[in-house]
Scaffold this active site. Structure first.
Site, PDB file in Angstrom:
ATOM      1  N   LYS B  87       0.812  -1.220   0.000  1.00 35.24           N
ATOM      2  CA  LYS B  87       0.000   0.000   0.000  1.00 35.24           C
ATOM      3  C   LYS B  87       0.844   1.267   0.000  1.00 35.24           C
ATOM      4  O   LYS B  87       0.544   2.220  -0.712  1.00 35.24           O
ATOM      5  CB  LYS B  87      -0.920   0.004   1.229  1.00 35.24           C
ATOM      6  CG  LYS B  87      -2.061  -0.971   1.113  1.00 35.24           C
ATOM      7  CD  LYS B  87      -2.991  -0.817   2.294  1.00 35.24           C
ATOM      8  CE  LYS B  87      -4.185  -1.723   2.126  1.00 35.24           C
ATOM      9  NZ  LYS B  87      -5.096  -1.646   3.270  1.00 35.24           N
ATOM     10  N   CYS B 174      -3.867   9.585  28.149  1.00 28.71           N
ATOM     11  CA  CYS B 174      -4.669  10.200  29.225  1.00 28.71           C
ATOM     12  C   CYS B 174      -6.073   9.601  29.222  1.00 28.71           C
ATOM     13  O   CYS B 174      -6.669   9.378  30.270  1.00 28.71           O
ATOM     14  CB  CYS B 174      -4.807  11.715  29.019  1.00 28.71           C
ATOM     15  SG  CYS B 174      -3.290  12.665  29.221  1.00 28.71           S
ATOM     16  N   CYS B 188     -13.125  -3.337  11.370  1.00 33.39           N
ATOM     17  CA  CYS B 188     -13.855  -3.218  10.111  1.00 33.39           C
ATOM     18  C   CYS B 188     -14.036  -4.585   9.458  1.00 33.39           C
ATOM     19  O   CYS B 188     -14.996  -4.801   8.713  1.00 33.39           O
ATOM     20  CB  CYS B 188     -13.140  -2.276   9.149  1.00 33.39           C
ATOM     21  SG  CYS B 188     -13.142  -0.557   9.739  1.00 33.39           S
ATOM     22  N   CYS B 247      -1.114  10.472  33.938  1.00 33.31           N
ATOM     23  CA  CYS B 247      -0.590   9.970  32.666  1.00 33.31           C
ATOM     24  C   CYS B 247       0.929   9.962  32.706  1.00 33.31           C
ATOM     25  O   CYS B 247       1.548  11.005  32.964  1.00 33.31           O
ATOM     26  CB  CYS B 247      -1.089  10.849  31.509  1.00 33.31           C
ATOM     27  SG  CYS B 247      -0.397  10.382  29.909  1.00 33.31           S
TER      28      CYS B 247
END
Lengths: 69, 345
Positions: B87, B174, B188, B247
Site C-alpha cells: 500500500k 490520558c 472493520c 498519565c
C-alpha cells in the site's frame, strides 16, 4: 429515594441517589475498557468509576474510543 | 510536468479562501506530514494532503492492496490488487502522478518502538490513521516525545472519531490509560464499515492538519460522529479537558510505548507455516464475544480454553492468555495484519 439529575453528553439523566460514574456506564450499556469519561471537565480515572459518587448538576462526557482506520 | 500545465496555478482556489491566503498556502507547501496507516482513512487523507499542496509526506503501512480494499480505499485500483502491491508504495506512485512536485515517501513497515522516532521525526504533523490501539499509543507517545502535534482519525461500523492533540491537550494515553485487551472490540473486518465513512473522517481530520500547518486555530476536544442510523450526528466532547495528572507521558515525561511496553511479540514458529502473535497485555480475551464477531466471517470452533477460526485461507487459534497462532502463513507481517483485522485491539 431522591434522584440525582446529571447531564451526560448534553442530555439530562436521572439516577438513584448514590449513583456513581459506573452507574452511568451501566445505564448507557457501555462495558468496554475503551471508554473515557470526563466529569466537570476532568478526566475520571477508570479505577475510580465505581467510587466516584455523582452530585446533582454534574456534567459528564462519555466517549467510546474506536481505533480502526 | 511541462508545457501548458506549468503556467497554470494549481492552488489558486485555496489561496482565494481568506482563511488560507497566499501565506497559508506557502506554509502548506513547506509543511510535512507523516501518515501512519494507508488504509481507508490514511489513503484518503494522503490524497487530500497532496492535492492541497502539502510539500512532503511519509506514508507508513505494512500491508498490501487487496480487492476488498477497493470499496472504500482511495488511491488503489484493480491493478494494484492483482499485483498485490504494498500500500505505501502504490499510494506513493499514485500521489506522484497527481502532483509530480510532491515529495512522497512510502515506507513498507510496521511502526514499532525501534523505528517510531526515526520514521516520525522531522514532520510538522503526525497523522494517525492506523487500525489498532497498540500502534495508536505508539504514535501518540512518539508525537509527545517529539513535541509534534498529532491528529487521531478512526472509524468502525458507522462511528468515527477525530481528535487533535496539541501540547496542552490530553494525549491518547490520558484517555485510554492502558492498552485495551486483545479481541475487546469490533474491527472493520468483523463489524464492517460504512464505505463513505473513512474518507469522511479523513476529510475532517486532514482539514485540521491543514489548519495546523497553515497557522489557523485547530479544533479542540474529541469529535465523535455517527453516520448511519437515524440522522447523521456529531458531538464535540472533552473540549476543556486537561492532561491527566496520572498519565506517564503528560505528567512524568515517560513514553511507555517507546520503551516497548505494550508491544506485541510476533514470532515465526519453527518448521511450520505458522506465526504466533502474543499481545503484551496477556489478559483473558472474551472468547464468547470474539466467537460471535468471527462467526460473521467464517467457521469458528470454541472450547473453554481456546477458539479457532478460519478466515482468508488461514486459521487463527486464540488461547485463553490472549496468544494467537496464525497457521497458513510464515510471514510475520501478514500474520500481524490478519491478527489486527480479525482479533484486533
Amino acid at each position: 429515594m431522591s434522584a440525582v439529575r446529571v447531564r451526560v453528553n448534553g442530555e439530562d439523566l436521572d439516577l438513584p441517589e448514590g449513583a456513581s460514574v459506573a452507574s452511568v456506564l451501566e445505564r448507557l450499556e457501555i462495558q468496554t475498557p475503551r471508554v473515557a469519561v470526563e466529569r466537570n471537565r476532568e478526566i475520571v480515572p477508570k479505577a475510580s468509576y465505581a467510587s466516584t459518587a455523582l452530585a446533582a448538576g454534574d456534567v459528564l462526557e462519555v466517549v467510546e474510543f474506536v481505533g480502526g482506520g | 510536468m511541462s508545457g501548458p500545465l506549468q503556467t497554470q496555478d494549481r492552488h489558486s482556489r485555496s489561496r482565494l479562501f481568506p482563511g488560507i491566503g497566499p501565506e497559508g498556502q506557502e506554509k502548506i507547501r513547506r509543511s510535512s506530514i507523516a501518515i501512519v496507516g494507508v488504509g481507508a482513512v490514511g489513503a484518503a487523507a494522503a490524497e487530500m494532503a497532496v492535492r492541497a499542496g502539502v510539500g512532503r509526506l511519509t506514508l507508513i503501512d505494512r500491508d498490501v492492496v487487496e480487492l476488498s480494499n477497493l470499496s472504500r480505499q482511495f488511491l488503489f485500483d484493480e491493478r494494484d490488487a492483482e499485483e498485490v502491491a504494498p500500500k505505501a508504495e502504490a499510494a506513493a506512485r499514485r500521489l506522484k502522478a497527481i502532483d509530480g512536485g510532491a515529495d512522497v515517501r512510502g515506507v513498507v513497515a510496521d511502526l514499532d518502538h525501534t523505528n517510531a522516532l526515526s520514521l516520525l521525526r522531522d514532520h510538522d504533523v503526525i497523522f494517525d490513521a492506523s487500525d489498532n490501539f497498540e500502534t495508536r499509543l505508539l504514535a501518540s507517545d512518539a508525537a509527545r516525545s517529539l513535541g509534534v502535534l498529532s491528529v487521531y482519525a478512526a472509524c468502525v461500523g458507522d462511528e468515527g472519531l477525530v481528535a487533535v492533540t496539541r501540547p496542552e491537550s490530553p494525549c491518547l494515553r490520558c484517555y485510554l490509560e492502558v492498552l485495551p485487551p486483545a479481541g475487546s472490540g469490533p474491527t472493520c473486518d468483523t463489524a464492517g464499515v460504512v464505505p463513505t465513512l473513512p474518507p469522511t473522517i479523513a476529510g475532517i481530520a486532514m482539514t485540521e492538519g491543514l489548519k495546523a500547518v497553515s497557522g489557523a486555530r485547530v479544533s479542540g476536544g474529541v469529535l465523535s460522529l455517527h453516520a448511519w442510523d437515524g440522522a447523521w450526528r456529531s458531538r464535540r466532547l472533552f473540549e476543556s479537558a486537561s492532561p491527566s495528572p496520572r498519565c506517564p507521558v503528560c505528567a512524568d515525561g515517560r513514553y511507555p510505548a517507546l520503551e516497548g511496553e505494550g508491544a506485541s511479540e510476533v514470532v515465526k514458529l519453527c518448521g511450520r507455516s505458522a506465526v504466533q502473535v502474543a499481545p503484551a497485555a496477556r489478559e483473558r480475551p472474551d472468547l464468547a464475544a470474539l466467537e460471535r464477531r468471527l462467526l460473521r466471517v467464517g467457521p469458528v470452533r470454541r472450547s473453554e480454553h481456546l477458539l479457532s477460526a478460519e478466515v482468508e485461507n488461514v486459521s487463527l487459534t486464540v488461547f485463553a492468555d490472549g496468544r494467537c497462532v496464525v497457521r497458513g502463513t510464515g510471514d510475520p507481517l501478514r500474520a500481524r495484519t490478519l491478527y489486527e483485522r480479525y482479533i484486533g485491539r
